[in-house]
Scaffold this active site. Sequence first.
Site, PDB file in Angstrom:
ATOM      1  CE1 TYR A   1      23.387 -31.934 -15.349  1.00  0.00           C
ATOM      2  CE2 TYR A   1      24.230 -32.475 -18.052  1.00  0.00           C
ATOM      3  CZ  TYR A   1      23.700 -31.810 -16.873  1.00  0.00           C
ATOM      4  OH  TYR A   1      22.733 -30.703 -17.617  1.00  0.00           O
TER       5      TYR A   1
ATOM      6  CB  CYS B   1      24.844 -27.408 -11.887  1.00  0.00           C
ATOM      7  SG  CYS B   1      26.197 -28.196 -12.280  1.00  0.00           S
TER       8      CYS B   1
ATOM      9  CB  VAL C   1      19.597 -34.196 -15.015  1.00  0.00           C
ATOM     10  CG1 VAL C   1      20.327 -34.712 -14.831  1.00  0.00           C
ATOM     11  CG2 VAL C   1      19.010 -35.471 -16.339  1.00  0.00           C
ATOM     12  CD  GLU C   2      20.870 -28.942 -15.445  1.00  0.00           C
ATOM     13  OE1 GLU C   2      21.157 -28.190 -14.559  1.00  0.00           O
ATOM     14  OE2 GLU C   2      21.724 -28.902 -15.762  1.00  0.00           O
ATOM     15  CB  SER C   3      14.519 -28.397 -12.335  1.00  0.00           C
ATOM     16  OG  SER C   3      14.143 -28.281 -13.619  1.00  0.00           O
TER      17      SER C   3
END
Length: 448
Positions: free
Chosen positions: A235, A16, A129-131
Amino acid sequence: LMTVIGPFAALALSGCMTQGTRPAALAAEPAPLPVQATPAPVADEPLETPPAAMTPEVIVDQEIWSRLRAGFRLHPDPHPRIDLEIRRLQRSPRAFQGLMERSRPYLHYILDAVEQAGLPSELALLPAVESGFRVEVYSPDGAAGLWQIMPATGGMLGLQRDWWFDGRRTVRASTAAAIAYLQRLEARFSGNWEHALAAYNAGSRTVGRAIQRARRRGEPTDFWSLDLPGETDRYVPRLFALTAIIGDPEKYGMVLPEIIDRPFFVAVDTGGQIDLTIAARLADIPVEQLLQLNAGHKRWASRPGKPHELLVPVGKAEGFEAALAQLPADERLRWQRHTVARGDSLNRIARQYEVSVAAIRHANQLKDSRIRAGKVLLIPLSETVGFANTASNPLARQRLRYLVRKGDSLYTIARRFQVSIADLKRWNRVGRYIYPGDRLTLFIEPDA
């Protein structure tokens, strides 16, 4: 802290951006040289080697993974948290390969942008990793796009956002904004990329305070030693796990899809607003692919204001331009004229044409839902086209939690949030009745 859901769930990966401080026209191929007959050589007479300048140049397409590896610069020391994320990826090799396959339309462009900014090429993998390389994903907290940019952060970075368009979901604008933000974070943390990446996830204030607390206690201030939120603790290792596997897939028993290092899309000037269904037909591509490349357009048509351009696959650009040139001006949008009858309401008209009340109001510049008999309304026939309107894909919407109050009913709640009663029942597994104090989950279109 914002937690991303869905696209990376099979791999237990998510990411995020917090609300804190958070290509050129194609050159035409040269015409082939005319073929000339070559006389047979005289017996026993050696053939001359052509000069180097006349030797045809052989261009070999390379896979993008080679260029990506060549730009790796972070090289973290081995750590158990990285090993844990590697094992998670190894448990789902097909999901990993699917994730990498979803990068196909975007990775070349993103890697170009990262390299031009002089940044480590590992950053080109942050959208994984984000989306999960899904442009249409919204997080429950409102982050959107490949880079999962929050609304306030997008505004700070100059990304346009209105009823028609969301720059956070575009490939080019969101990539430029994310790179600019990453550069700020690198400077903020004096070149420490582990701190900068943690701040991309949790916000620079959160990471800065963790560093200050560690210093006051006389404790180490490296990323691995900081007291950070659990999501942030995972993350950074997730990114490093991805780069480790891409760096040596055979070592980890994984397979990467073959993705050639060349542009996937090109921008075409459409000359004005156009129905996205019509644009897909003119470009000779499925409408789903057009939406994937142009996810910033939230509605059935491109936005009325400039710029008037759409991204299409490289091989479709020339045909799309030619078809646009032949398209009559009155065929660029599809509308139905509806004369309001006595007893009509916007809800009834919207159900009749299978479009949303918001679309009818916006198309006719209505300030509220009041209409009068005899008024002529323009109904956008393609309004259901678009990621944000897809009821079958709740991840394309924003999740809300609603506390049922006295006087509420499924009908009033559905009408208020412009969703169907059937969807309300399905999302919450409720029957006909709800009671004050119940908490309902709704998936609504952001900015409806």
